[in-house]
Scaffold this motif. Sequence first.
Motif, short mmCIF file in Angstrom:
data_model
loop_
_atom_site.label_atom_id
_atom_site.label_comp_id
_atom_site.label_asym_id
_atom_site.label_seq_id
_atom_site.Cartn_x
_atom_site.Cartn_y
_atom_site.Cartn_z
N VAL A 109 0.88 -1.16 0.00
CA VAL A 109 0.00 0.00 0.00
C VAL A 109 0.92 1.21 0.00
CG1 VAL A 109 -1.77 1.32 1.22
CG2 VAL A 109 -1.85 -1.20 1.23
N VAL A 110 0.78 2.04 -1.04
CA VAL A 110 1.64 3.20 -1.23
C VAL A 110 0.76 4.45 -1.27
CG1 VAL A 110 3.34 4.27 -2.77
CG2 VAL A 110 3.31 1.79 -2.48
N LEU A 111 1.25 5.55 -0.70
CA LEU A 111 0.50 6.80 -0.67
C LEU A 111 0.78 7.64 -1.91
CD1 LEU A 111 1.09 7.92 3.02
CD2 LEU A 111 -0.94 6.85 2.06
N PHE A 112 -0.28 8.27 -2.43
CA PHE A 112 -0.16 9.18 -3.57
C PHE A 112 -1.06 10.38 -3.34
CE2 PHE A 112 0.85 5.04 -5.32
CZ PHE A 112 2.00 5.32 -6.05
N ARG A 113 -0.63 11.56 -3.86
CA ARG A 113 -1.50 12.74 -3.93
C ARG A 113 -2.01 12.80 -5.35
NH1 ARG A 113 -2.76 16.40 0.04
NH2 ARG A 113 -2.24 18.18 -1.21
N ALA A 114 -3.32 12.88 -5.50
CA ALA A 114 -3.92 12.89 -6.84
C ALA A 114 -5.21 13.68 -6.82
CB ALA A 114 -4.17 11.45 -7.29
N ARG A 115 -5.65 14.05 -8.02
CA ARG A 115 -6.88 14.81 -8.16
C ARG A 115 -8.13 13.94 -8.18
NH1 ARG A 115 -5.17 19.65 -8.51
NH2 ARG A 115 -3.26 20.21 -9.60
N SER A 116 -7.94 12.64 -8.41
CA SER A 116 -9.09 11.73 -8.47
C SER A 116 -8.62 10.31 -8.21
CB SER A 116 -9.77 11.81 -9.85
OG SER A 116 -8.92 11.24 -10.83
N LEU A 117 -9.58 9.43 -8.01
CA LEU A 117 -9.28 8.01 -7.83
C LEU A 117 -8.58 7.46 -9.07
CD1 LEU A 117 -9.83 5.76 -5.69
CD2 LEU A 117 -11.81 5.16 -7.06
N ASP A 118 -9.07 7.82 -10.25
CA ASP A 118 -8.44 7.35 -11.49
C ASP A 118 -7.01 7.83 -11.62
OD1 ASP A 118 -10.72 5.95 -12.27
OD2 ASP A 118 -11.47 7.58 -13.54
N ASP A 119 -6.75 9.09 -11.25
CA ASP A 119 -5.38 9.62 -11.29
C ASP A 119 -4.48 8.88 -10.31
OD1 ASP A 119 -6.08 11.46 -13.23
OD2 ASP A 119 -6.15 13.16 -11.85
N ALA A 120 -5.00 8.57 -9.13
CA ALA A 120 -4.21 7.83 -8.13
C ALA A 120 -3.85 6.45 -8.66
CB ALA A 120 -4.99 7.73 -6.81
N ILE A 121 -4.79 5.80 -9.31
CA ILE A 121 -4.52 4.47 -9.87
C ILE A 121 -3.48 4.56 -10.97
CG2 ILE A 121 -5.55 2.61 -11.24
CD1 ILE A 121 -8.08 2.97 -9.48
#
Length: 111
Positions: free
Chosen positions: A30-42
Amino acid sequence: MTKQEPKAWYGVRTFYRWLTWEDRPYEERVVLFRARSLDDAIALAERESAAYARESDFEVLDMVQAYRISDDDEQVGAGTEVFSQLHAVDLREDEFLDRYDSGPAHTKIVE
């Protein structure tokens, strides 16, 4: 110009198969990401996952699960839940735990 959605924190779970160990264990991260949406995070996780696998001679498995942790202004730190998954299965507690206990873990303890 439209205002972009604030970036949120996401925990993204990815899965691998180790190719060089004798028993070829599976790994989940499990890795953390900053993204604008769920799709962007994926999408970010898929790129990071491919690089991680190349560096370590792993096979990336075809499943990615993402979980929105916080909104833009919320702090992420000690005690923050980074991933959660509900299991809607009709099993007794011991059966459930047996299903998700993968056996001895490959760990290294550093003192």
